[in-house]
Every structure is written in structure tokens, then in C-alpha cells.
Write an enzyme that holds these catalytic residues in place. Structure first.
Site, short mmCIF file in Angstrom:
data_model
loop_
_atom_site.label_atom_id
_atom_site.label_comp_id
_atom_site.label_asym_id
_atom_site.label_seq_id
_atom_site.Cartn_x
_atom_site.Cartn_y
_atom_site.Cartn_z
N GLY A 45 0.85 -1.18 0.00
CA GLY A 45 0.00 0.00 0.00
C GLY A 45 0.89 1.23 0.00
N GLN A 50 3.44 9.75 1.05
CA GLN A 50 4.66 8.94 1.14
C GLN A 50 5.58 9.16 -0.07
OE1 GLN A 50 2.45 5.10 2.19
NE2 GLN A 50 4.36 4.91 3.35
N CYS A 94 5.76 0.01 7.80
CA CYS A 94 5.46 1.13 6.91
C CYS A 94 6.71 1.48 6.12
CB CYS A 94 5.02 2.33 7.75
SG CYS A 94 4.63 3.79 6.77
N LEU A 95 6.54 1.69 4.83
CA LEU A 95 7.68 2.05 3.99
C LEU A 95 8.34 3.34 4.46
CD1 LEU A 95 6.19 1.24 0.46
CD2 LEU A 95 7.81 -0.14 1.77
N HIS A 136 -4.64 1.90 7.39
CA HIS A 136 -3.25 2.36 7.54
C HIS A 136 -2.99 3.51 6.55
CE1 HIS A 136 1.24 1.60 8.05
NE2 HIS A 136 1.21 2.31 6.93
N GLU A 137 -3.42 3.31 5.30
CA GLU A 137 -3.17 4.33 4.26
C GLU A 137 -4.01 5.59 4.49
OE1 GLU A 137 -0.64 3.81 2.64
OE2 GLU A 137 -0.48 1.65 2.90
N HIS A 140 -2.47 7.92 6.78
CA HIS A 140 -1.42 8.75 6.18
C HIS A 140 -1.97 10.08 5.67
CE1 HIS A 140 2.29 6.48 6.31
NE2 HIS A 140 1.75 5.41 5.77
ZN LIG Z 1 2.60 3.50 5.89
#
Ligand SMILES: [Zn+2]
Length: 190
Positions: A45, A50, A94-95, A136-137, A140
């Protein structure tokens, strides 16, 4: 185009993202670049902040995970959670917070109103892995990271890793962040 992934000290990850007014060529290009960047980083995702864009746009693709091979990739624009049900605990990564994993409690299913990649309005209920990644997204887009939702006790245990990221003391396999491994550990990065 592969875009660099912002990390947790970047201001854009702590801002409230702006809604999109439509999908034009520039947005289509951004969506294509986000998919490329997410695949390159082995994520499932990715939210626009991000990759440095403070827009209410996210993508996900969980088809690389075992038993989710048939789930189509999604583009979600201007999401709004209408209602939630149940709750469960799952380990997240998380990236934008490379090298850190932690348990997060979230509702187990959500009813979501959003616009798809053609900017058509959709209302749909999601549960299981999709509900998890979507929440989660969506977080963000309001400047919330999964580490903000961890128990204080767990969060204290990862402070050293967070300091390392802040100091740039991390090894990364994709621009500005570190790839997570989905085989073996089963950690999911999004
Ligand atoms: Zn994330």
C-alpha cells in the site's frame, strides 16, 4: 517513474492531505508512478504523502500476498470512513518507517465512501486484510502513522530505531527507505 519514499521525520507525513477535484493527466501519471514506486519497494500500500504529495490519494495491491492473489489492485481517492465494526490486532510496518514493526489495534471492518480511479463515487464494505491496509493508508492522509497508534510501552521499545531513521542511519533498498521482506517474517509494509 520511481519516486523517493518520504520517511517519518518528513513534514508532509504529518500534514492533513488535500482532496482531489478530479483525475487529470497529472494525477494519472502520479498514480502510475506510485504503483511503480510501491512495487519497487515491495510494499502492499502507498499513500500520496509517502511520495511527497499532500493529496487524499492512496493505492494498494495485496495480490503478492499468499491467499490474496485474486484481489485486484485499488486506487482510492478522497476516502471517507462511514462506519466501523469489530477490532483486531495485527503487526504493521510502513515504507516510511523502515525497519520498524509493531502491533496496532484497528476496527476489523469498515464501510468506505471514496472515488475510484475514474473519479466515480463508490461505497463499499471492507474487512480483513483490505480493511487493515486501507485504514493504515487513510491514516497517512491525516498525518497519522502506525507508530502513533502503538501502545506507549511498545513505542518506547522502538525509540532507538526511530532515532536511527531521523539521523538517516538506515540502509535502504529503495530511494530513501528500506525494503521490507514479505517472505519469512510475514511483515507487511504499506
Ligand atoms: Zn505506511
Amino acid at each position: 517513474m520511481i519516486l523517493p519514499i518520504t520517511t517519518y521525520t518528513d513534514e508532509v507525513l504529518h500534514q492533513t492531505a488535500k482532496p482531489l477535484k478530479g483525475v487529470d493527466g497529472a494525477v494519472e501519471e502520479l498514480i502510475a508512478s506510485m504503483f511503480e514506486s510501491m512495487e519497487n519497494a515491495s510494499g502492499i500500500g502507498l499513500a500520496a504523502p509517502q511520495v511527497g504529495h499532500s493529496l487524499r490519494l492512496l493505492i494498494l495491491d495485496i495480490s503478492c500476498m499468499k491467499s490474496f492473489e485474486d484481489v485486484a489492485p485499488m486506487v482510492v481517492i478522497n476516502p471517507h470512513i462511514l462506519s466501523v465494526k469489530g477490532k483486531n490486532l495485527m503487526e504493521e510496518g510502513c515504507l516510511s518507517v523502515p525497519g520498524v514493526q509493531g502491533d496496532v489495534q484497528r476496527p476489523s471492518s469498515i464501510t468506505l465512501k471514496y472515488r475510484d480511479r475514474n473519479f466515480l463515487e463508490q461505497t463499499e464494505e471492507f474487512s480483513g486484510m483490505l480493511a487493515r491496509v486501507l485504514q493504515h493508508e487513510i491514516d497517512h492522509l491525516s498525518g497519522t502513522l502506525f507508530i502513533d497508534r502503538m501502545e506507549k510501552r511498545d513505542r518506547r521499545k522502538i525509540q532507538k530505531e526511530l532515532n536511527d531513521i531521523a539521523e538517516g542511519n538506515i540502509e535502504v533498498d529503495y530511494p530513501l527507505a528500506r525494503a521490507c521482506s514479505r517472505d519469512g517474517g510475514g511483515t507487511i509494509c504499506m
